[in-house]
Design a protein around this motif. Structure first.
Motif, PDB file in Angstrom:
ATOM      1  N   HIS A 182       4.885   8.061   2.676  1.00  0.00           N
ATOM      2  CA  HIS A 182       3.487   8.339   2.333  1.00  0.00           C
ATOM      3  C   HIS A 182       3.345   9.832   2.039  1.00  0.00           C
ATOM      4  CE1 HIS A 182      -0.813   8.880   2.784  1.00  0.00           C
ATOM      5  NE2 HIS A 182      -0.965   7.560   2.759  1.00  0.00           N
ATOM      6  N   ALA A 183       2.637  10.181   0.985  1.00  0.00           N
ATOM      7  CA  ALA A 183       2.522  11.570   0.540  1.00  0.00           C
ATOM      8  C   ALA A 183       2.015  12.501   1.645  1.00  0.00           C
ATOM      9  CB  ALA A 183       1.611  11.647  -0.688  1.00  0.00           C
ATOM     10  N   ALA A 184       1.135  12.021   2.492  1.00  0.00           N
ATOM     11  CA  ALA A 184       0.582  12.863   3.550  1.00  0.00           C
ATOM     12  C   ALA A 184       1.572  13.123   4.683  1.00  0.00           C
ATOM     13  CB  ALA A 184      -0.686  12.219   4.111  1.00  0.00           C
TER      14      ALA A 184
ATOM     15  N   ALA B 272       3.986   5.333  12.490  1.00  0.00           N
ATOM     16  CA  ALA B 272       3.381   6.353  13.339  1.00  0.00           C
ATOM     17  C   ALA B 272       1.961   5.905  13.627  1.00  0.00           C
ATOM     18  CB  ALA B 272       3.382   7.713  12.655  1.00  0.00           C
ATOM     19  N   SER B 273       1.618   5.869  14.879  1.00  0.00           N
ATOM     20  CA  SER B 273       0.278   5.419  15.305  1.00  0.00           C
ATOM     21  C   SER B 273      -0.058   4.058  14.698  1.00  0.00           C
ATOM     22  CB  SER B 273      -0.777   6.450  14.931  1.00  0.00           C
ATOM     23  OG  SER B 273      -0.491   7.689  15.526  1.00  0.00           O
ATOM     24  N   GLY B 274       0.942   3.192  14.584  1.00  0.00           N
ATOM     25  CA  GLY B 274       0.734   1.839  14.085  1.00  0.00           C
ATOM     26  C   GLY B 274       0.664   1.701  12.582  1.00  0.00           C
ATOM     27  N   SER B 275       0.768   2.813  11.852  1.00  0.00           N
ATOM     28  CA  SER B 275       0.695   2.768  10.382  1.00  0.00           C
ATOM     29  C   SER B 275       2.074   2.937   9.773  1.00  0.00           C
ATOM     30  CB  SER B 275      -0.214   3.879   9.856  1.00  0.00           C
ATOM     31  OG  SER B 275      -1.529   3.679  10.287  1.00  0.00           O
TER      32      SER B 275
ATOM     33  N   ALA C 240       0.841  -1.207   0.000  1.00  0.00           N
ATOM     34  CA  ALA C 240       0.000   0.000   0.000  1.00  0.00           C
ATOM     35  C   ALA C 240       0.873   1.254   0.000  1.00  0.00           C
ATOM     36  CB  ALA C 240      -0.940  -0.011   1.201  1.00  0.00           C
ATOM     37  N   LEU C 241       1.964   1.238   0.762  1.00  0.00           N
ATOM     38  CA  LEU C 241       2.872   2.383   0.792  1.00  0.00           C
ATOM     39  C   LEU C 241       3.544   2.585  -0.561  1.00  0.00           C
ATOM     40  CD1 LEU C 241       4.260   4.637   2.430  1.00  0.00           C
ATOM     41  CD2 LEU C 241       5.968   2.916   3.115  1.00  0.00           C
ATOM     42  N   TYR C 242       3.851   1.494  -1.251  1.00  0.00           N
ATOM     43  CA  TYR C 242       4.504   1.598  -2.560  1.00  0.00           C
ATOM     44  C   TYR C 242       3.639   2.328  -3.586  1.00  0.00           C
ATOM     45  CZ  TYR C 242       8.566  -1.337  -1.460  1.00  0.00           C
ATOM     46  OH  TYR C 242       9.745  -1.839  -0.957  1.00  0.00           O
ATOM     47  N   ALA C 243       2.359   2.470  -3.337  1.00  0.00           N
ATOM     48  CA  ALA C 243       1.513   3.274  -4.234  1.00  0.00           C
ATOM     49  C   ALA C 243       1.985   4.730  -4.247  1.00  0.00           C
ATOM     50  CB  ALA C 243       0.053   3.188  -3.799  1.00  0.00           C
ATOM     51  N   HIS C 244       2.750   5.144  -3.223  1.00  0.00           N
ATOM     52  CA  HIS C 244       3.274   6.500  -3.134  1.00  0.00           C
ATOM     53  C   HIS C 244       4.687   6.603  -3.703  1.00  0.00           C
ATOM     54  CE1 HIS C 244      -0.021   7.936  -0.563  1.00  0.00           C
ATOM     55  NE2 HIS C 244      -0.049   6.663  -0.180  1.00  0.00           N
ATOM     56  N   LEU C 245       5.225   5.497  -4.205  1.00  0.00           N
ATOM     57  CA  LEU C 245       6.586   5.481  -4.741  1.00  0.00           C
ATOM     58  C   LEU C 245       6.620   5.893  -6.208  1.00  0.00           C
ATOM     59  CD1 LEU C 245       9.589   4.823  -4.268  1.00  0.00           C
ATOM     60  CD2 LEU C 245       9.063   2.433  -4.792  1.00  0.00           C
TER      61      LEU C 245
END
Length: 148
Positions: free
Chosen positions: A86-88, A54-57, A16-21
């Motif tokens: 992550h972009a955010a 951060a906060s488990g994510s 899911a994080l790789y969607a921001h790569l």
């Protein structure tokens, strides 16, 4: 932020994080193939995927590969790949923290150098890597890809 080595159960968060790569990437093969590649990678003691939480994510990650070497007094070298935040959560120090963590691991393993390649051309990204300790002028990189 909590930084740790990723485990088998972190695969879906990493994907899911790789969607921001990359804005556009090749489609993944079957779930079974992805799982097999993941399990092979994390079973290899020379490959480490680090994640910042951060906060488990999972919000940032990179991969470090340590490569045995017969030069430089048989000291290994390392490659960092797939640096992503992550972009955010960008511009808050997460990416720098994950890179410094990976570099610390490379130095702990006595690597004489760590290489990182980026396809990004924007000055902000290049400065980001320089601020983490990388020299954009130190070596010339060449990349070969198979013919289409």
């Amino acid at each position: 932020m909590n930084i740790r080595e990723l485990q088998s159960y972190d695969l879906h968060s990493l994907l899911a994080l790789y969607a921001h790569l990359h804005e556009c990437d090749d489609p993944l093969p079957s779930d079974a193939t992805v799982e097999a590649v993941w399990l092979e990678a994390i079973a290899n003691p020379r490959i480490k995927y680090f994640g910042g939480f951060a906060s488990g994510s999972l919000i940032t990650s990179c991969m470090l590969t340590v490569i045995p070497n017969l030069t430089r007094s048989c000291r290994p070298y390392a490659v960092i790949e797939n640096v992503v935040t992550h972009a955010a959560h960008r511009r808050h120090g997460w990416g720098r923290a994950i890179l410094l963590h990976a570099l610390d691991e490379a130095w702990r393993q006595r690597c004489y150098k760590v290489m990182l390649l980026t396809g990004r051309k924007d000055e902000g990204t290049l400065r980001f890597y320089e601020q983490a300790g990388f020299d954009r002028h130190g070596k010339q990189a060449f990349v070969a890809k198979p013919a289409a």
